[in-house]
Design a protein around this motif. Structure first.
Motif, PDB file in Angstrom:
ATOM      1  N   PHE A 178       0.846  -1.184   0.000  1.00  0.00           N
ATOM      2  CA  PHE A 178       0.000   0.000   0.000  1.00  0.00           C
ATOM      3  C   PHE A 178       0.882   1.235   0.000  1.00  0.00           C
ATOM      4  O   PHE A 178       0.915   1.991   0.955  1.00  0.00           O
TER       5      PHE A 178
ATOM      6  N   GLN B  81     -19.691   7.271  -2.124  1.00  0.00           N
ATOM      7  CA  GLN B  81     -18.645   6.932  -1.166  1.00  0.00           C
ATOM      8  C   GLN B  81     -18.771   7.712   0.125  1.00  0.00           C
ATOM      9  O   GLN B  81     -18.249   7.295   1.154  1.00  0.00           O
ATOM     10  N   GLY B 169     -26.050  -4.913   9.467  1.00  0.00           N
ATOM     11  CA  GLY B 169     -24.765  -5.577   9.575  1.00  0.00           C
ATOM     12  C   GLY B 169     -23.787  -4.883  10.495  1.00  0.00           C
ATOM     13  O   GLY B 169     -22.661  -5.332  10.631  1.00  0.00           O
ATOM     14  N   HIS B 175     -24.178   2.493   7.709  1.00  0.00           N
ATOM     15  CA  HIS B 175     -24.164   2.555   6.253  1.00  0.00           C
ATOM     16  C   HIS B 175     -25.297   1.705   5.687  1.00  0.00           C
ATOM     17  O   HIS B 175     -25.079   0.766   4.934  1.00  0.00           O
TER      18      HIS B 175
ATOM     19  N   LYS C  55     -21.309  -7.193   8.644  1.00  0.00           N
ATOM     20  CA  LYS C  55     -20.158  -6.668   7.934  1.00  0.00           C
ATOM     21  C   LYS C  55     -18.899  -6.875   8.769  1.00  0.00           C
ATOM     22  O   LYS C  55     -18.453  -6.002   9.495  1.00  0.00           O
ATOM     23  N   ARG C  79     -11.239   0.464  -7.008  1.00  0.00           N
ATOM     24  CA  ARG C  79     -11.538   1.850  -7.356  1.00  0.00           C
ATOM     25  C   ARG C  79     -12.662   2.435  -6.517  1.00  0.00           C
ATOM     26  O   ARG C  79     -12.720   3.637  -6.312  1.00  0.00           O
ATOM     27  N   SER C  80     -13.595   1.595  -6.057  1.00  0.00           N
ATOM     28  CA  SER C  80     -14.748   2.136  -5.338  1.00  0.00           C
ATOM     29  C   SER C  80     -14.510   2.326  -3.858  1.00  0.00           C
ATOM     30  O   SER C  80     -15.293   2.989  -3.201  1.00  0.00           O
ATOM     31  N   CYS C  81     -13.481   1.700  -3.318  1.00  0.00           N
ATOM     32  CA  CYS C  81     -13.291   1.787  -1.876  1.00  0.00           C
ATOM     33  C   CYS C  81     -12.984   3.227  -1.468  1.00  0.00           C
ATOM     34  O   CYS C  81     -12.078   3.839  -2.010  1.00  0.00           O
ATOM     35  N   PRO C  82     -13.749   3.788  -0.541  1.00  0.00           N
ATOM     36  CA  PRO C  82     -13.514   5.178  -0.148  1.00  0.00           C
ATOM     37  C   PRO C  82     -12.151   5.385   0.493  1.00  0.00           C
ATOM     38  O   PRO C  82     -11.579   6.474   0.405  1.00  0.00           O
ATOM     39  N   ASN C  83     -11.621   4.367   1.162  1.00  0.00           N
ATOM     40  CA  ASN C  83     -10.368   4.544   1.878  1.00  0.00           C
ATOM     41  C   ASN C  83      -9.166   4.016   1.125  1.00  0.00           C
ATOM     42  O   ASN C  83      -8.050   4.126   1.608  1.00  0.00           O
ATOM     43  N   GLY C  84      -9.363   3.397  -0.013  1.00  0.00           N
ATOM     44  CA  GLY C  84      -8.239   2.856  -0.760  1.00  0.00           C
ATOM     45  C   GLY C  84      -7.532   1.738  -0.037  1.00  0.00           C
ATOM     46  O   GLY C  84      -6.311   1.712   0.028  1.00  0.00           O
ATOM     47  N   CYS C  85      -8.262   0.785   0.530  1.00  0.00           N
ATOM     48  CA  CYS C  85      -7.577  -0.247   1.295  1.00  0.00           C
ATOM     49  C   CYS C  85      -7.543  -1.585   0.573  1.00  0.00           C
ATOM     50  O   CYS C  85      -7.220  -2.599   1.169  1.00  0.00           O
ATOM     51  N   ILE C  86      -7.867  -1.623  -0.714  1.00  0.00           N
ATOM     52  CA  ILE C  86      -7.804  -2.878  -1.465  1.00  0.00           C
ATOM     53  C   ILE C  86      -6.750  -2.741  -2.562  1.00  0.00           C
ATOM     54  O   ILE C  86      -6.639  -1.692  -3.195  1.00  0.00           O
ATOM     55  N   ARG C  87      -5.959  -3.784  -2.752  1.00  0.00           N
ATOM     56  CA  ARG C  87      -5.040  -3.836  -3.886  1.00  0.00           C
ATOM     57  C   ARG C  87      -5.243  -5.166  -4.596  1.00  0.00           C
ATOM     58  O   ARG C  87      -5.173  -6.220  -3.980  1.00  0.00           O
ATOM     59  N   ASN C 111     -15.401  -0.962   7.148  1.00  0.00           N
ATOM     60  CA  ASN C 111     -16.504  -1.922   7.083  1.00  0.00           C
ATOM     61  C   ASN C 111     -17.785  -1.320   6.518  1.00  0.00           C
ATOM     62  O   ASN C 111     -18.858  -1.499   7.064  1.00  0.00           O
ATOM     63  N   CYS C 112     -17.642  -0.597   5.421  1.00  0.00           N
ATOM     64  CA  CYS C 112     -18.835   0.021   4.856  1.00  0.00           C
ATOM     65  C   CYS C 112     -19.532  -0.924   3.907  1.00  0.00           C
ATOM     66  O   CYS C 112     -20.728  -0.814   3.688  1.00  0.00           O
ATOM     67  N   ILE C 114     -19.057  -1.279   0.631  1.00  0.00           N
ATOM     68  CA  ILE C 114     -19.208  -0.818  -0.750  1.00  0.00           C
ATOM     69  C   ILE C 114     -18.528  -1.788  -1.717  1.00  0.00           C
ATOM     70  O   ILE C 114     -19.071  -2.119  -2.772  1.00  0.00           O
ATOM     71  N   GLU C 117     -20.668  -4.666  -2.583  1.00  0.00           N
ATOM     72  CA  GLU C 117     -21.824  -4.337  -3.416  1.00  0.00           C
ATOM     73  C   GLU C 117     -21.460  -4.110  -4.865  1.00  0.00           C
ATOM     74  O   GLU C 117     -22.237  -4.429  -5.761  1.00  0.00           O
ATOM     75  N   VAL C 118     -20.291  -3.524  -5.111  1.00  0.00           N
ATOM     76  CA  VAL C 118     -19.976  -3.166  -6.489  1.00  0.00           C
ATOM     77  C   VAL C 118     -19.443  -4.336  -7.293  1.00  0.00           C
ATOM     78  O   VAL C 118     -19.384  -4.270  -8.512  1.00  0.00           O
TER      79      VAL C 118
END
Ligand code: SF4
Ligand code: SF4
Lengths: 199, 388, 161
Positions: A178, B81, B169, B175, C55, C79-87, C111-112, C114, C117-118
């Motif tokens: 990251f 978001q 959840g 959310h 969740k 791309r959709s993660c608000p916090n940018g925690c996925i690679r 833990n949102c 998103i 869902e996407v």
């Protein structure tokens, strides 16, 4: 498909932009103090020059009949070409609103304070002042409110940049996968300030 | 209270009685810090108090310890978001915040949601109001030295949180609301569980009243403390139960009549006295009114779709909205400016606690130090809501 | 409006009544069932499992028929993660595209849901596991092996029923 959508959206936009003239009562009371004004979706929007703001707020808020004396909110907005301060006034116990706004130059924005009319404006103005660099002349207590004392610039402005170096924030990624996730709070002391932390 | 300052020292102390011997004694004002880490400031709030013996001469709140740039984050994230962030600043009213934000975006885009969705949203908002007032009730008990009501309140709150968990959840930051709909429909057992809770909850409120509200010690502590006049309410734009405790029936649910509230029957409880006890009574009564609203919602809950189709790349027209809602703490506003792109140009929260806390110096002037805790508890603030 | 002062006798009477009432309430509650759980000292039947749709921690679902991960490495979640925690590190082309690496920084995640869902192929799910605490923040980054292993018990995305 997308073009059609765009077209539909533009039409809708045009339909929404129908601006009705100001209600007579307000137009009369304010006279030529208003530089722009109209009614959009049932909400009265008024733009006044900074010199006239104090008068305009007093007239709309207290002097006209059925005045809009509930100051719900006050905030700054960065409009790229200018800084705006927006006052949301409501009639007490009703949903009729007047939005008073004043457009200020980016260089040295100055407006008279509204704290004499509403004490509500006190903290809201302090927040707008530190976030957008607006000077509220005559404010009784112009200290910064939310931000630390050593912050540089006004962070809610669009041209504000995240500082390169900060003593308590680390720019090193926590995990090699990251690399762009930085800015976490340092666990260890920043170089040269070890003793300070230990205390 | 007249204050004679003499370089920080005062020769005559107006609050002690005016016997000659006492006037002759030199007294000094004391400056003390209350907080930031103080157990009864409900978060990280620092009050700098100038004291004259036990009396407060001046109180200056220092806020900003929990500032989290919620408004700057909005400018960097897309409309979808940002919904989970809306939870995070007034955590006791997470559903209400989402409701405000989602309504603002929908107004900007001209989206109409389905009736079932509206009902479920109101159910969630009212359940959150009950949960929030239960925390208030328990914490005010704690502040005034009563441990037991806190535990009982959290037992009842647990039922509400469990329902939230089954639905969304999560237990605190849900959310659950989406732009144009909801995350999912209610789980199968939801309506029965909620109806069961609503059946016994009014009895529990009566128990709390017996335990705390009508306890003489508690009453004597609250009555006459933190007198909030209508004039102060007007000058400081106070909202929520605080203003209703001063006899002004100002409730955004009634005044604006958003969502399905005009179709529901409920009263706006008010009290005339304007002291801490009046505000307390208003909140207790509000829980009963929420139960009433929830019962009607469950009765009327229509069947049908919960989501309307919303493009994933949401681009509202250029414009702005200011959407007001009634949160448990007062008038919650969401000011949203769009420049026609995927991201909000500017988002500003009209946070009820922020404006309600401003009046604190006026309320505590002349009060005892011990009463500050009660007054602070009775205006019911949430610190992340103030700092955002 | 100030409150009227009360006579001392009525205050005393009220005090006695309110003390009795208060004690009555505590007595009633003494016989009600206990609701507190001695977490994390699970002594009784306290291994609480949240319902479906919770969740919690993440899992990648394996397509058991094809014997591979469902994920097509489209990177929508990233791309959709608000916090940018996925690679996601994709490998292969077209239908054969699969994730060579898949990291989720749970420490950064809020833990949102998103990302779940996407996902166009419902490959990512959140599980009812809520005990994620570790001693070193570096251990909070989930890699593809951990995600796959946890996903073996799931055939479908965990949803509220
Ligand atoms: S988990 Fe889903 S969204 Fe994420 S890369 Fe894989 S297929 Fe795409
Ligand atoms: S749950 Fe939300 S924050 Fe966490 S990885 Fe998914 S999208 Fe990102």
């Amino acid at each position: 498909m997308s073009e059609e959508q765009d077209k539909g959206q533009k039409e809708e936009e045009a339909a929404r932009q129908v601006v009705e003239p100001l209600p007579e009562q307000i137009a009369e009371a304010l006279g030529d103090r208003v530089s722009e004004g109209g009614v959009l979706d049932g909400v009265v929007h008024i733009t006044v020059p900074a010199e006239e703001l104090a008068d305009a707020l007093r007239i709309v808020g207290f002097e006209i009949e059925n005045s809009y004396s509930h100051l719900s909110d006050l905030c700054g907005v960065d409009r790229a070409d200018c800084i705006e301060v927006v006052y949301h006034l409501f009639r007490p116990m009703s949903d009729e609103a007047v939005v008073v706004r004043v457009k200020l130059p980016r260089g040295n924005p100055q407006v008279p304070t509204a704290t004499e009319l509403w004490d509500t404006a006190n903290w809201a103005e302090r927040e707008a002042a530190e976030m957008y660099g607006v000077t509220f002349t005559g404010h009784p207590d112009p200290r910064p409110l939310l931000l630390p004392e050593d912050i540089q610039g006004h962070p809610m402005r669009k041209d504000w940049e995240y500082p390169e170096e900060h003593p308590y924030l680390s720019r090193e990624p926590l995990h090699e996968d990251f690399p762009d996730v930085v800015g976490r709070v340092r666990v260890e002391a920043p170089p040269g300030r070890e003793e300070e932390i230990e205390e | 209270m007249p204050v004679v300052r003499n370089g920080g020292r005062r020769d005559a102390c107006p609050t002690t009685n005016s016997m000659e011997t006492q006037t002759a004694l030199p007294t000094e004002e004391l400056l003390i810090n209350m907080g930031p880490q103080h157990p009864s400031t409900h978060g990280v709030l620092r009050l700098v108090l100038t004291l004259d013996g036990e009396r407060v001469v001046e109180a200056v709140p220092h806020i900003g310890y929990l500032h989290s740039s919620m408004e700057k984050i909005a400018e960097a994230s897309t409309y979808q978001q940002y919904v989970p962030y809306a939870d995070r600043y007034d955590y006791l009213n997470a559903m209400g915040n989402e409701f405000a934000y989602v309504r603002a975006v929908e107004k900007l885009c001209g989206i109409e949601v389905t009736p079932r969705c509206e009902y479920i949203r109101v159910i969630m908002a009212e359940m959150n109001r009950i949960a929030s007032h239960l925390v208030y009730f328990g914490c005010l008990g704690l502040d005034s030295g009563a441990w037991t009501p806190f535990l009982y309140c959290f037992r009842e709150r647990e039922v509400v949180l469990q329902l939230f968990e089954d639905t969304s959840g999560q237990r605190l930051l849900y959310h659950y609301l989406r732009i144009g709909g909801l995350r999912n429909d209610l789980p199968a057992h939801f309506c029965d569980k909620l109806a069961e809770f609503l059946d016994y909850f009014p009895d529990r409120i009566k128990e709390y009243d017996d335990l705390l509200t009508y306890n003489v010690i508690f009453r004597n502590r609250l009555e006459g403390t933190g007198q909030l006049s209508q004039e102060l309410c007007r000058r400081y734009s106070i909202s929520g139960p605080n203003v209703r405790g001063s006899g002004i029936p100002y409730d955004v649910r009634r005044v604006v009549g958003y969502s399905i509230y005009p179709q529901l029957e409920f009263d706006i409880p008010t009290q005339e006295e304007g002291d801490a006890f009046a505000r307390h009574l208003v909140r207790v009564e509000e829980m009963r009114q929420s139960v009433r609203i929830l019962k009607q919602c469950l009765e009327k809950l229509p069947e049908g779709e919960i989501n309307v189709k919303v493009p994933r790349k949401l681009k509202p027209v250029v414009g702005e909205v200011f959407e007001r809602l009634e949160s448990p703490r007062g008038e919650l506003g969401c000011y949203l400016v769009s420049d026609g792109s995927e991201k909000p140009w500017r988002l500003h929260w009209r946070a009820p606690s922020f404006y309600n806390l401003q009046v604190l110096p006026e309320l505590v002037r002349g009060a005892y130090v011990a009463d500050i805790v009660i007054i602070l508890g009775s205006i019911d603030i949430v610190l992340p809501d103030i700092d955002r | 409006m100030a409150r009227a002062k009360k006579a001392i006798t009525s205050t005393i009477a009220e005090a006695v009544v309110s003390i009795i009432k208060g004690h009555w309430v505590t007595l009633v509650n003494f016989w009600r069932p206990t609701v507190c759980e001695r977490y994390p000292h699970k002594d009784k039947s306290l291994d609480y499992k949240p319902g479906p749709g919770y969740k919690g921690d993440f899992a990648l679902i394996t397509d058991k028929e094809k014997g591979r991960l469902r994920c097509i490495a489209c990177q929508t979640c990233e791309r959709s993660c608000p916090n940018g925690c996925i690679r996601v590190v994709p490998e292969g082309k077209g239908k054969e595209r699969y994730p060579a690496e898949f990291y989720i920084d749970v420490g950064l995640c809020m833990n949102c849901g998103i990302c779940v869902e996407v996902c166009p192929v419902d490959a990512l799910t959140m599980t009812p596991d809520y005990e994620c605490s570790v001693h070193d923040p570096r251990d909070l980054v989930r890699n593809i092996e951990q995600l796959t292993e946890r996903g073996l018990e799931f055939d479908e995305v965990s949803r509220v029923k």
